[in-house]
Write a protein that holds these residues in place. Structure first.
Motif, short mmCIF file in Angstrom:
data_model
loop_
_atom_site.label_atom_id
_atom_site.label_comp_id
_atom_site.label_asym_id
_atom_site.label_seq_id
_atom_site.Cartn_x
_atom_site.Cartn_y
_atom_site.Cartn_z
N LEU B 223 0.84 -1.21 0.00
CA LEU B 223 0.00 0.00 0.00
C LEU B 223 0.86 1.26 0.00
O LEU B 223 0.39 2.34 -0.32
CB LEU B 223 -0.92 0.02 1.22
CG LEU B 223 -2.13 -0.90 1.19
CD1 LEU B 223 -2.99 -0.67 2.43
CD2 LEU B 223 -2.97 -0.68 -0.08
N PHE B 224 2.14 1.11 0.35
CA PHE B 224 3.03 2.27 0.41
C PHE B 224 3.99 2.32 -0.78
O PHE B 224 4.97 3.05 -0.75
CB PHE B 224 3.80 2.27 1.74
CG PHE B 224 2.94 2.66 2.90
CD1 PHE B 224 2.92 3.96 3.35
CD2 PHE B 224 2.11 1.73 3.51
CE1 PHE B 224 2.11 4.34 4.41
CE2 PHE B 224 1.29 2.10 4.58
CZ PHE B 224 1.29 3.41 5.03
N ARG B 272 -2.81 0.81 8.36
CA ARG B 272 -3.40 1.15 7.06
C ARG B 272 -3.88 -0.11 6.33
O ARG B 272 -4.91 -0.08 5.65
CB ARG B 272 -2.37 1.88 6.20
CG ARG B 272 -2.05 3.27 6.68
CD ARG B 272 -3.12 4.28 6.33
NE ARG B 272 -2.75 5.59 6.86
CZ ARG B 272 -1.97 6.47 6.23
NH1 ARG B 272 -1.49 6.18 5.03
NH2 ARG B 272 -1.68 7.63 6.78
N GLU B 275 -7.10 -1.23 8.09
CA GLU B 275 -8.19 -0.32 7.70
C GLU B 275 -8.70 -0.64 6.29
O GLU B 275 -9.90 -0.69 6.05
CB GLU B 275 -7.71 1.14 7.72
CG GLU B 275 -7.57 1.74 9.10
CD GLU B 275 -6.90 3.11 9.05
OE1 GLU B 275 -6.62 3.65 10.13
OE2 GLU B 275 -6.62 3.63 7.93
N GLN B 278 -10.66 -3.90 6.22
CA GLN B 278 -11.95 -3.85 6.92
C GLN B 278 -13.12 -3.56 5.98
O GLN B 278 -14.26 -3.89 6.29
CB GLN B 278 -11.91 -2.80 8.04
CG GLN B 278 -11.17 -3.29 9.28
CD GLN B 278 -10.95 -2.19 10.30
OE1 GLN B 278 -10.94 -1.00 9.97
NE2 GLN B 278 -10.77 -2.58 11.56
#
Lengths: 333, 333
Positions: B223-224, B272, B275, B278
């Motif tokens: 994600l980064f 992150r 989240e 989820q």
């Protein structure tokens, strides 16, 4: 791929106005480019343009016939093919937002080749892209994001481009979906790009520019849409936006196409989009909200905009009812 | 696409062991499937398998020749083509993790067709996928995620599958990249899927299953990572993971291929990812960290694992040095 203007809008036998929404968008934003419409028996849509035959369009100087509707089944509706062949033979190009490529239909492909004409299937990228580099580039960029799909991101971006240009600000709308591409005459249908290259395609779409130039980039999907959030994130990272505008429709019951999924809280949605965008541009900020209040009466719309503005501390406008001036004001600060 | 075993590993003139890392991975995880290796003059890699010619491989019962190296330029290295043609003629299939499709090379395509053999270009999906539905499905799923690319997500997933199976837990590794596909014999190279269909492809890859069955899904990207985060997010949403395992390499100076980008803080990166996950599975939790400590000596590795475990309150293992047992323990809780 750059589309030649002016256009004839071909909307076939679109059963209602919604079925011609691609054509509707082009006619709304490019009225000067749309010389006429071609409707077939059974068409219940109307772009309020002069009705023209293919021959009349050619005589009027049309350069591209836009297939601006979905058909009721199959690749092309009945009787469409000979009309499109005729258009090519009369020297006009074709452009289409359909899922199925016009260029995959042998008679159209062969006729275009024989007549030296172009078929632009704008949903399908025609070039290869690099992997995103993440390298910061000059110029300013605004990206519209949203709580959901189909919520006003293209409309808002076009309205902001228009407002900026009206104020003498250098600005270019950058299209990432088929309707936007037909309006701009260029762009990348980002959800059709191989996933590895999405952020690289967006870097290509809005390249280095003058320090005081704004690219106003059409957003896609939503970070909170279970089907498309990956497309949205790649778009955010490639755009390296300085400014985000959050688009929302307050009466929507659930995420588009996902009955089990509620829309996200606006504040949370803004936070998550800003966090995501900070990866490639730490200076990013949300500069306002663009609300589609068409489902509310005038009083309820006014109340909603005022209350949301007070709650979030950001300009909150409806691009149709109130214009986007308050958001563009914010960019000058 | 399901690959027939056993395999001959073709590593051409790989200049070093790293150039043969795809073959290395297959030989490590599927030793029972790898009967031999074929090396050409100039090859400096060694899989520690018996050296075989194409003819010897055929006689030994090999069913698929795996092209398990990148070449130094062009689609195939010099002299490779006749060997691969011979393999097809002797009744063996070909599988390749190269960017360029073997099936696009006319002599290979024609020979395979003539001999009724299969060419599996595993980087290239061979079927169409639906858009992700976001609908919850039975069965349990674990997804490996990471602070960066190439950081141990495939290795960790395979180690967890092995540990689970050793304990009698029903588990299947689900491959999302070319090496994983060659190891599993099946899967989807997710970064080659059109972006609109990434989450749908993952839903297809790990479908409904027994309530006590674990799919152990190979993660991709991070994600980064400014180039690939969109791929990662679509993968997370399609996987609907119950459990995440965060993979990390503590000595890496910057994100892979992005000199300007530092690795994210581990705690933030876990937050992150949880989240994001989820959205399609509110019950998701991070169950541990898998650290590649190969850049540290034994003492420093032990200290790093213990300190990180204390700081984050999660099992923190190196899959090579300490095994993944502590993470699998956590899943039973």
């Amino acid at each position: 791929m750059t589309l030649r203007t002016p256009y004839l809008m071909f909307i076939g036998d679109a059963p209602d106005q919604l079925a011609a929404k691609t054509a509707d968008g082009v006619a709304f934003w490019r009225p000067e480019a749309c010389l006429g419409q071609l409707r077939l028996p059974g068409c219940n849509a109307d772009l309020r343009l002069p009705d023209m035959t293919i021959e009349e369009a050619s005589a009027a100087g049309v350069k591209t016939v836009i297939v601006g509707t979905t058909n009721r089944g199959g690749v092309l509706g009945e009787g469409w093919e000979p009309l499109l062949v005729k258009a090519l033979e009369l020297g006009m190009d074709l452009a289409s937002g359909l899922h199925h490529r016009l260029a995959d239909i042998p008679v159209l492909r062969d006729t275009a080749s024989r007549c030296g004409r172009q078929i632009a299937d704008v949903r399908h990228p025609t070039r290869e892209f690099h992997v995103g580099s993440g390298v910061k580039r000059p110029g300013k960029r605004l990206l519209t994001v949203g709580t959901d799909c189909s919520i006003g991101k293209m409309f808002t971006a076009l309205a902001i481009e228009k407002e900026m240009r009206g104020r003498g600000i250098k600005a270019d709308f950058r299209a990432t979906g088929q309707t936007g591409i037909l309006i701009a005459g260029d762009g990348v249908s980002i959800d059709a790009v191989v996933s590895d290259f999405v952020s690289g395609a967006v870097e290509w779409l809005c390249p280095a520019n003058d320090p005081d130039h704004w690219d106003v980039i059409e957003g896609q999907g939503s970070l909170f849409h279970a089907s498309y959030a990956g497309v949205t994130l790649g778009l955010i990272h490639g755009a390296q936006p300085d400014a985000l505008v959050m688009c929302h429709e307050p009466t929507r019951a659930h995420m588009r196409g996902l009955p089990g999924y509620k829309l996200p809280d606006l504040k949370l949605c803004i936070e998550r989009n800003v966090e995501a965008a900070q990866l490639t541009n730490p200076a990013v900020r949300c500069v306002g909200l663009s609300i589609n209040t068409s489902g509310l009466d005038a009083g309820a719309a006014r109340d909603y905009l005022r209350q949301t503005e007070d709650r979030l501390g950001l300009p909150c406008i409806d691009p149709v009812r109130s214009g986007v001036g308050a958001i563009v004001d914010k960019l000058a600060v």
